[in-house]
Design a protein around this motif. Structure first.
Motif, PDB file in Angstrom:
ATOM      1  N   ALA A   1       0.825  -1.197   0.000  1.00 14.27           N
ATOM      2  CA  ALA A   1       0.000   0.000   0.000  1.00 14.27           C
ATOM      3  C   ALA A   1       0.870   1.262   0.000  1.00 14.27           C
ATOM      4  O   ALA A   1       1.852   1.358   0.736  1.00 14.27           O
ATOM      5  N   VAL A   2       0.480   2.230  -0.848  1.00 11.24           N
ATOM      6  CA  VAL A   2       1.210   3.487  -0.975  1.00 11.24           C
ATOM      7  C   VAL A   2       0.198   4.621  -1.100  1.00 11.24           C
ATOM      8  O   VAL A   2      -0.792   4.495  -1.830  1.00 11.24           O
ATOM      9  N   PHE A   3       0.460   5.722  -0.395  1.00 12.06           N
ATOM     10  CA  PHE A   3      -0.334   6.940  -0.601  1.00 12.06           C
ATOM     11  C   PHE A   3       0.639   8.106  -0.698  1.00 12.06           C
ATOM     12  O   PHE A   3       1.394   8.366   0.237  1.00 12.06           O
ATOM     13  N   THR A   4       0.659   8.771  -1.850  1.00  9.49           N
ATOM     14  CA  THR A   4       1.540   9.911  -2.074  1.00  9.49           C
ATOM     15  C   THR A   4       0.681  11.116  -2.452  1.00  9.49           C
ATOM     16  O   THR A   4      -0.551  11.021  -2.535  1.00  9.49           O
ATOM     17  N   ASP A   5       1.337  12.244  -2.727  1.00 11.18           N
ATOM     18  CA  ASP A   5       0.568  13.417  -3.146  1.00 11.18           C
ATOM     19  C   ASP A   5       0.179  13.352  -4.619  1.00 11.18           C
ATOM     20  O   ASP A   5      -0.511  14.238  -5.121  1.00 11.18           O
ATOM     21  N   ALA A   6       0.588  12.292  -5.347  1.00 10.84           N
ATOM     22  CA  ALA A   6       0.259  12.141  -6.757  1.00 10.84           C
ATOM     23  C   ALA A   6      -0.585  10.908  -7.056  1.00 10.84           C
ATOM     24  O   ALA A   6      -1.352  10.905  -8.016  1.00 10.84           O
ATOM     25  N   PHE A   7      -0.441   9.850  -6.258  1.00 10.82           N
ATOM     26  CA  PHE A   7      -1.179   8.622  -6.516  1.00 10.82           C
ATOM     27  C   PHE A   7      -1.296   7.816  -5.231  1.00 10.82           C
ATOM     28  O   PHE A   7      -0.563   8.034  -4.260  1.00 10.82           O
ATOM     29  N   ALA A   8      -2.234   6.865  -5.271  1.00 13.73           N
ATOM     30  CA  ALA A   8      -2.383   5.901  -4.183  1.00 13.73           C
ATOM     31  C   ALA A   8      -2.504   4.509  -4.792  1.00 13.73           C
ATOM     32  O   ALA A   8      -3.063   4.331  -5.878  1.00 13.73           O
ATOM     33  N   LEU A   9      -1.952   3.527  -4.093  1.00 10.38           N
ATOM     34  CA  LEU A   9      -2.135   2.118  -4.435  1.00 10.38           C
ATOM     35  C   LEU A   9      -2.786   1.430  -3.258  1.00 10.38           C
ATOM     36  O   LEU A   9      -2.250   1.448  -2.145  1.00 10.38           O
ATOM     37  N   ILE A  10      -3.960   0.855  -3.505  1.00 15.68           N
ATOM     38  CA  ILE A  10      -4.653   0.053  -2.499  1.00 15.68           C
ATOM     39  C   ILE A  10      -4.578  -1.394  -2.973  1.00 15.68           C
ATOM     40  O   ILE A  10      -5.309  -1.802  -3.880  1.00 15.68           O
ATOM     41  N   PRO A  11      -3.658  -2.191  -2.438  1.00 18.49           N
ATOM     42  CA  PRO A  11      -3.530  -3.570  -2.909  1.00 18.49           C
ATOM     43  C   PRO A  11      -4.697  -4.428  -2.448  1.00 18.49           C
ATOM     44  O   PRO A  11      -5.400  -4.113  -1.478  1.00 18.49           O
TER      45      PRO A  11
END
Length: 275
Positions: free
Chosen positions: A23-33
């Motif tokens: 899981a990643v949350f940045t100011d440009a994109f998010a990944l919800i695995p």
């Protein structure tokens, strides 16, 4: 075209599972695995019975602002006769597992996997599970942007299997898009399509554009290049991209890589942010 669609099942991991995930949350994109979509993160919605929802995206100031996206899980006998609380909302429903009975402007439709419905603002609709097994479907919502002189597009129900994908030029079929509406029809202010890659197919440049995206991986795996980061994605993962996030991908195989894609289109940029 394949009818293999990943659908979350919920559950809860054992205490022995490693905590760290993708899981990643940045100011440009998010990944919800897909491993994040557990029982503990579901929501109940007003006027829905026998139903829970994974909320994948919602308008968020400073990030993606135009849409919400849910995965709905409706048990046998469940559903809603009052599904949508906002009169200006339009919607797309896409069935990934089970059978959904949609009554839209008085017409009953039984939607199987691959079933797709466009619901314009103000339409009368109901959604029920009249089968003996759970049904799981995506519900993408957007506040329709009315334009003087343009009619609101009509409702329709179809299935992916009824549509021939459009091949991207120069790709020999390695990259194609299943389009449910005519891209030149400016009555539509959002497109929800299915993007298809054969193994080895690529988006060969970093797309950088004004459209926001929700991307749910229906099948396969790939490596995505997002804002100068490479991330691996697989069936069941969800990516949430704000406007102008650079994006490209490489489909790794061994089978097709396919995702359900939302983007906002066909409207002027608002010059007054606060009215």
């Amino acid at each position: 075209m394949s009818t293999s669609y990943y659908a979350p099942q919920g559950g809860h991991p054992p205490q022995t599972q490693l905590t760290a995930d993708r899981a990643v949350f940045t100011d440009a994109f998010a990944l919800i695995p897909k491993g994040v979509m557990r029982d503990i993160v579901t929501s109940q919605l007003p006027f829905w019975q026998g139903t829970r929802a994974w909320v994948l995206a919602r308008p968020l100031s400073g990030f993606a602002e135009t849409f919400s996206q849910y995965i709905m899980e409706v048990q046998p006998g469940g559903g809603s006769d009052k599904p949508e609380p906002e009169a200006e909302a339009e919607a797309v429903l896409f069935v990934v597992e089970g059978e959904l009975t949609l009554t839209l402007d008085g017409v009953r439709h039984v939607m199987a996997p691959g079933g797709y419905a466009f619901i314009p603002p103000g339409a009368e609709w109901r959604a029920r599970n009249d089968s003996q097994a759970p049904v799981r479907f995506h519900w993408i919502r957007k506040a329709y942007e009315f334009v003087d002189g343009l009619e609101v597009p009509e409702a329709f129900v179809t299935n992916e299997q009824a549509i021939v994908p459009s091949e991207m030029p120069g790709t020999e079929g390695r990259w194609s898009t299943t389009r449910f509406v005519d891209p030149t029809d400016v009555r539509h202010d959002m497109h929800v399509t299915i993007v298809n890659f054969l193994p080895g197919g690529v988006i060969p440049f970093d797309e950088t554009h004004v459209m926001e995206h929700g991307l749910y991986v229906l099948e396969g795996k790939a490596v995505y290049h997002l804002n100068q980061q490479w991330i691996e994605v697989e069936a069941g993962d969800f990516m949430w991209l704000r406007a102008f996030c650079p994006q490209a991908c490489y489909a790794g195989g061994p089978g097709p890589f396919r995702y359900l894609l939302y983007k906002d289109v066909n409207r002027h940029a608002k010059l007054k942010l606060f009215r």
